[in-house]
Design a protein around this motif. Sequence first.
Motif, PDB file in Angstrom:
ATOM      1  N   ILE A 104       0.838  -1.204   0.000  1.00  0.00           N
ATOM      2  CA  ILE A 104       0.000   0.000   0.000  1.00  0.00           C
ATOM      3  C   ILE A 104       0.874   1.255   0.000  1.00  0.00           C
ATOM      4  CG2 ILE A 104      -1.567   1.379   1.439  1.00  0.00           C
ATOM      5  CD1 ILE A 104      -2.913  -1.297   2.218  1.00  0.00           C
ATOM      6  N   ILE A 105       1.873   1.277   0.866  1.00  0.00           N
ATOM      7  CA  ILE A 105       2.745   2.452   0.945  1.00  0.00           C
ATOM      8  C   ILE A 105       3.623   2.566  -0.301  1.00  0.00           C
ATOM      9  CG2 ILE A 105       4.572   3.582   2.259  1.00  0.00           C
ATOM     10  CD1 ILE A 105       1.747   3.554   3.550  1.00  0.00           C
ATOM     11  N   SER A 106       4.050   1.436  -0.843  1.00  0.00           N
ATOM     12  CA  SER A 106       4.846   1.459  -2.070  1.00  0.00           C
ATOM     13  C   SER A 106       4.053   2.079  -3.217  1.00  0.00           C
ATOM     14  CB  SER A 106       5.275   0.035  -2.436  1.00  0.00           C
ATOM     15  OG  SER A 106       5.958   0.018  -3.663  1.00  0.00           O
ATOM     16  N   LEU A 107       2.797   1.685  -3.345  1.00  0.00           N
ATOM     17  CA  LEU A 107       1.946   2.258  -4.395  1.00  0.00           C
ATOM     18  C   LEU A 107       1.737   3.755  -4.165  1.00  0.00           C
ATOM     19  CD1 LEU A 107      -0.716  -0.600  -4.650  1.00  0.00           C
ATOM     20  CD2 LEU A 107       0.998  -0.008  -6.368  1.00  0.00           C
ATOM     21  N   TYR A 108       1.601   4.129  -2.909  1.00  0.00           N
ATOM     22  CA  TYR A 108       1.426   5.544  -2.564  1.00  0.00           C
ATOM     23  C   TYR A 108       2.662   6.349  -2.953  1.00  0.00           C
ATOM     24  CZ  TYR A 108       1.016   9.668   0.465  1.00  0.00           C
ATOM     25  OH  TYR A 108       0.982  10.948   0.956  1.00  0.00           O
ATOM     26  N   GLU A 109       3.839   5.796  -2.663  1.00  0.00           N
ATOM     27  CA  GLU A 109       5.085   6.483  -3.012  1.00  0.00           C
ATOM     28  C   GLU A 109       5.291   6.556  -4.527  1.00  0.00           C
ATOM     29  OE1 GLU A 109       6.981   8.304  -1.403  1.00  0.00           O
ATOM     30  OE2 GLU A 109       7.704   7.506   0.503  1.00  0.00           O
ATOM     31  N   GLN A 110       4.660   5.645  -5.252  1.00  0.00           N
ATOM     32  CA  GLN A 110       4.739   5.672  -6.714  1.00  0.00           C
ATOM     33  C   GLN A 110       3.789   6.697  -7.322  1.00  0.00           C
ATOM     34  OE1 GLN A 110       4.231   1.664  -8.346  1.00  0.00           O
ATOM     35  NE2 GLN A 110       5.347   0.825  -6.591  1.00  0.00           N
ATOM     36  N   GLY A 111       3.002   7.340  -6.475  1.00  0.00           N
ATOM     37  CA  GLY A 111       2.095   8.370  -6.956  1.00  0.00           C
ATOM     38  C   GLY A 111       0.679   7.899  -7.230  1.00  0.00           C
ATOM     39  N   LYS A 112       0.372   6.646  -6.847  1.00  0.00           N
ATOM     40  CA  LYS A 112      -0.984   6.144  -7.041  1.00  0.00           C
ATOM     41  C   LYS A 112      -1.942   6.851  -6.079  1.00  0.00           C
ATOM     42  CE  LYS A 112       0.135   2.746  -9.933  1.00  0.00           C
ATOM     43  NZ  LYS A 112      -0.331   2.695 -11.337  1.00  0.00           N
TER      44      LYS A 112
END
Length: 227
Positions: free
Chosen positions: A151-159
């Motif tokens: 979840i946090i990885s996707l958030y950091e990718q700008g999702k």
Amino acid sequence: MLSDDIEDLHREYYPKQEQVGYGEIVFITTKDDGQRQSYGKKAEDYGTTTVVLPLITKEDVERRVYYKKGDRNSNYKHRESRDIETMVRLLKSAKQQGGLLSGAELSVLMNRSLSTLTKYLRAYTEKTGEILPLKGYVLDQGSLPTHKGIIISLYEQGKSPADIVLHTAHSQDAVDRYIKQYDQIKKLIKKEMDEVAIKEITGRSMKVVREYIKLYYDLNPVIKLNK
């Protein structure tokens, strides 16, 4: 009317034979109605729903009939691939029908140990980046592997949070909560506060603080190298 309610219950728990197809099984599981896990809440306290699960497909049978023997490793890999395919099919089917299978239920349905299923879940997530709708993931129970990290990885990718919800099978509230906690700890890390200070300021447990700190540096390796 009471008679209508009784008929509805009968249809739910005893579907007509023509509604159940080849290799399908009628199964009662946790209802996916937005309920949240809470301390002391028992399994029987969750709502339930009846789903029809595609446990065996004709393709499964055909693969068993026509599969050519190979060495021991190739047989093992074939079985693992087949098991993961079945696991994904069962979990997604239950979710589409408004149900959430638990790890224990999946273990019984597939006749595989919980440790084996955990390995399968991790392998699938690492390969696809997708979190399957297992009860423990969706209700945020325990410390199942990688769901917070993804979840946090996707958030950091700008999702966007809405896209993350679609990708991870988590509720909007759960995704928003993870992002809020991460952002709070991220700001404190940038202020060069140590984990003890972050714990005191946020009121989070040391375990949670360390998880987010590790996530921050794992997702920002350049910052870690420059420390």
